[in-house]
Design an enzyme around this catalytic site. Structure first.
Site, PDB file in Angstrom:
ATOM      1  N   GLY A  15     -10.659 -39.062   0.922  1.00  0.00           N
ATOM      2  CA  GLY A  15      -9.383 -38.383   0.880  1.00  0.00           C
ATOM      3  C   GLY A  15      -8.214 -39.218   1.389  1.00  0.00           C
ATOM      4  O   GLY A  15      -7.067 -38.981   1.010  1.00  0.00           O
ATOM      5  N   VAL A  39     -14.370 -41.323   5.798  1.00  0.00           N
ATOM      6  CA  VAL A  39     -14.677 -41.773   4.428  1.00  0.00           C
ATOM      7  C   VAL A  39     -15.177 -40.659   3.514  1.00  0.00           C
ATOM      8  O   VAL A  39     -15.643 -40.915   2.408  1.00  0.00           O
ATOM      9  CB  VAL A  39     -15.719 -42.918   4.403  1.00  0.00           C
ATOM     10  CG1 VAL A  39     -15.118 -44.198   4.931  1.00  0.00           C
ATOM     11  CG2 VAL A  39     -16.982 -42.544   5.167  1.00  0.00           C
ATOM     12  N   LYS A  40     -15.075 -39.417   3.944  1.00  0.00           N
ATOM     13  CA  LYS A  40     -15.633 -38.351   3.120  1.00  0.00           C
ATOM     14  C   LYS A  40     -14.604 -37.842   2.081  1.00  0.00           C
ATOM     15  O   LYS A  40     -13.440 -38.226   2.114  1.00  0.00           O
ATOM     16  CB  LYS A  40     -16.104 -37.207   4.016  1.00  0.00           C
ATOM     17  CG  LYS A  40     -17.277 -37.610   4.948  1.00  0.00           C
ATOM     18  CD  LYS A  40     -18.509 -38.079   4.197  1.00  0.00           C
ATOM     19  CE  LYS A  40     -19.825 -37.919   4.937  1.00  0.00           C
ATOM     20  NZ  LYS A  40     -20.105 -38.867   6.021  1.00  0.00           N
ATOM     21  N   THR A  41     -15.066 -36.952   1.222  1.00  0.00           N
ATOM     22  CA  THR A  41     -14.249 -36.487   0.086  1.00  0.00           C
ATOM     23  C   THR A  41     -12.867 -36.015   0.522  1.00  0.00           C
ATOM     24  O   THR A  41     -11.862 -36.348  -0.084  1.00  0.00           O
ATOM     25  CB  THR A  41     -14.972 -35.340  -0.647  1.00  0.00           C
ATOM     26  OG1 THR A  41     -16.256 -35.819  -1.043  1.00  0.00           O
ATOM     27  CG2 THR A  41     -14.194 -34.889  -1.864  1.00  0.00           C
TER      28      THR A  41
END
Ligand SMILES: *Cc1c(COP(=O)(O)O)cnc(C)c1O
Length: 397
Positions: A3, A185-187
């Site tokens: 994101g 580092v996630k969605t």
């Protein structure tokens, strides 16, 4: 993929609300906070969009997993079945509550193989914990059936699959409990953060209380609240939740860019003999943050991975990765902890070093995974797709 690639005014606006009020605590301070309740708003937004009764934010995906386990009363000596391909947090969380991670093979979905799960069920098994690795779903139909048949819980580690769906339902909302991560580092990201979702009222109340030292959150005088049981502090701050709220509003946009970009890569490879795509049980529900392909041999996969890196296409060769596959989890195999594990706990743990994971090895040693960026222009995407195709052809021939 993460994101943070779509970052801007929206995050600033929500953050500013919090900064101006000066109240960083998600609970209480009613008269000082200018009616900003970022954590609460994000929880409600998740509930509404994902059609799930309850969402509880936490400080991370790891603490979401620990909270979910505690909420369902999973602890000392309970066995939790997990896949060999995940992030270390999944088994760390299980170990931290005194439970026993039982690792089982993956199949060509790159998630736990239901046949291996069934074989691993014992009288101690309390939970099946599928991990929707790299944005794609485990076989929740089979796993749910197994859980029902053996009267055990299904807790989804959906940390990498936020926004993905299976048969029209959001991943994380299908099991008894589901966990998300919003790390860097996630969605979607809020720096550090996570969430537990459930349709079970009791589990939700437990999660709400457990993440705040057991506070019962009754009334609006924090000092006078009761503590029905012990908890910990896994409260998210309003600053993190503000960023999370801005990011959550972009979820559909993120998913749609990922899905589009991934399709271009898939189209570039689909007629190459010898290249197979990871099996995806519900293509429509793919979160699409990554493209995973299988090459005919381990050697070719390694070569392809290196060639792609040299040509500017980042990718992961998980088989040799420190964080995501059993092969390199020496700290787990040797049970390296700072403080000694309780003797009874240690005695119940399987011998991870000697276990046979040939099935997982055979699959993961042939897998390479390409992260899908949100920032590629159409030209970049087309160029990358071409490089991807020519590199893979070069290796396959
Ligand atoms: C990222 C991740 C976690 C942990 O999330 P954090 O927010 O980094 O603590 C757990 N499980 C999986 C599969 C993950 O990818």
């Amino acid at each position: 993929m993460p994101g943070y690639e779509l970052w801007g005014e929206e995050e600033k606006k929500h953050l500013n609300d919090v900064i101006e009020s000066g109240i960083l605590m998600r609970y209480n301070f009613e008269t000082l906070r200018n009616n900003h309740w970022k954590a609460k708003e994000l929880e409600q937004a998740i509930q509404k969009k994902m059609n799930v009764s309850y969402a509880q934010l936490t400080t991370s995906g790891t603490t979401a997993l620990i909270t979910a386990l505690n909420s369902a009363g999973i602890g000392a000596g309970d066995e939790v079945i997990l896949p060999t391909f995940t992030f270390v947090a999944s088994f760390e969380a299980v170990l931290s509550v005194g439970a026993i991670p039982v690792l089982v093979d993956i199949d060509d979905t790159l998630t736990m193989d239901p046949k291996s799960v069934e074989k691993a069920i014992s009288p101690r098994t309390k939970v099946i914990m599928p991990v929707h690795m790299c944005g794609e779903m485990a076989d929740l139909t089979s796993l749910k059936e197994l859980a029902k048949k053996h009267n055990i819980l299904l807790i989804e580690d959906a940390c990498q699959a936020f926004g993905g769906t299976y048969k029209g339902k959001y991943l994380g909302t299908i099991g008894d409990l589901g966990c998300f991560s919003f790390d860097f580092v996630k969605t979607i990201t809020c720096g550090e953060g996570g969430a537990v979702v459930t349709n079970n009222h009791d589990y939700y109340i437990h999660a709400d209380q457990y993440t705040d030292h057991g506070h019962d959150h009754v009334g609006n005088n924090r000092g006078a609240e009761n503590h029905p049981y012990l908890g910990l502090n896994y409260r998210i701050s309003e600053l993190n939740a503000a960023v999370g709220l801005a990011q959550f509003e972009k979820l559909d946009k993120i998913l749609s860019i990922q899905r589009n970009n991934k399709q271009v890569f898939k189209d570039a490879l689909k007629d190459i003999e010898g290249v197979e795509f990871r099996r995806i049980l519900d293509e429509k529900g793919d979160n699409a943050s990554f493209l995973s392909i299988f090459l005919p041999t381990k050697e070719k996969a390694k070569e392809a991975s290196q060639l792609l890196v040299s040509k500017g296409i980042g990718n992961a060769y998980w088989f040799d990765n420190n964080w995501h596959y059993i092969k390199k989890w020496d700290h787990l195999k040797l049970l390296k902890t700072l403080a000694p594990l309780y003797k009874e706990h240690k005695e119940l743990l399987p011998n991870y070093a000697n276990a046979d994971y040939t099935q997982s090895d055979n699959i993961l040693s042939r897998t390479i995974t390409i992260p899908i960026s949100l920032l590629w222009t159409e030209e970049e995407l087309a160029k990358k797709a071409q490089i991807l195709r020519s590199s893979i052809l070069e290796i396959i021939q």
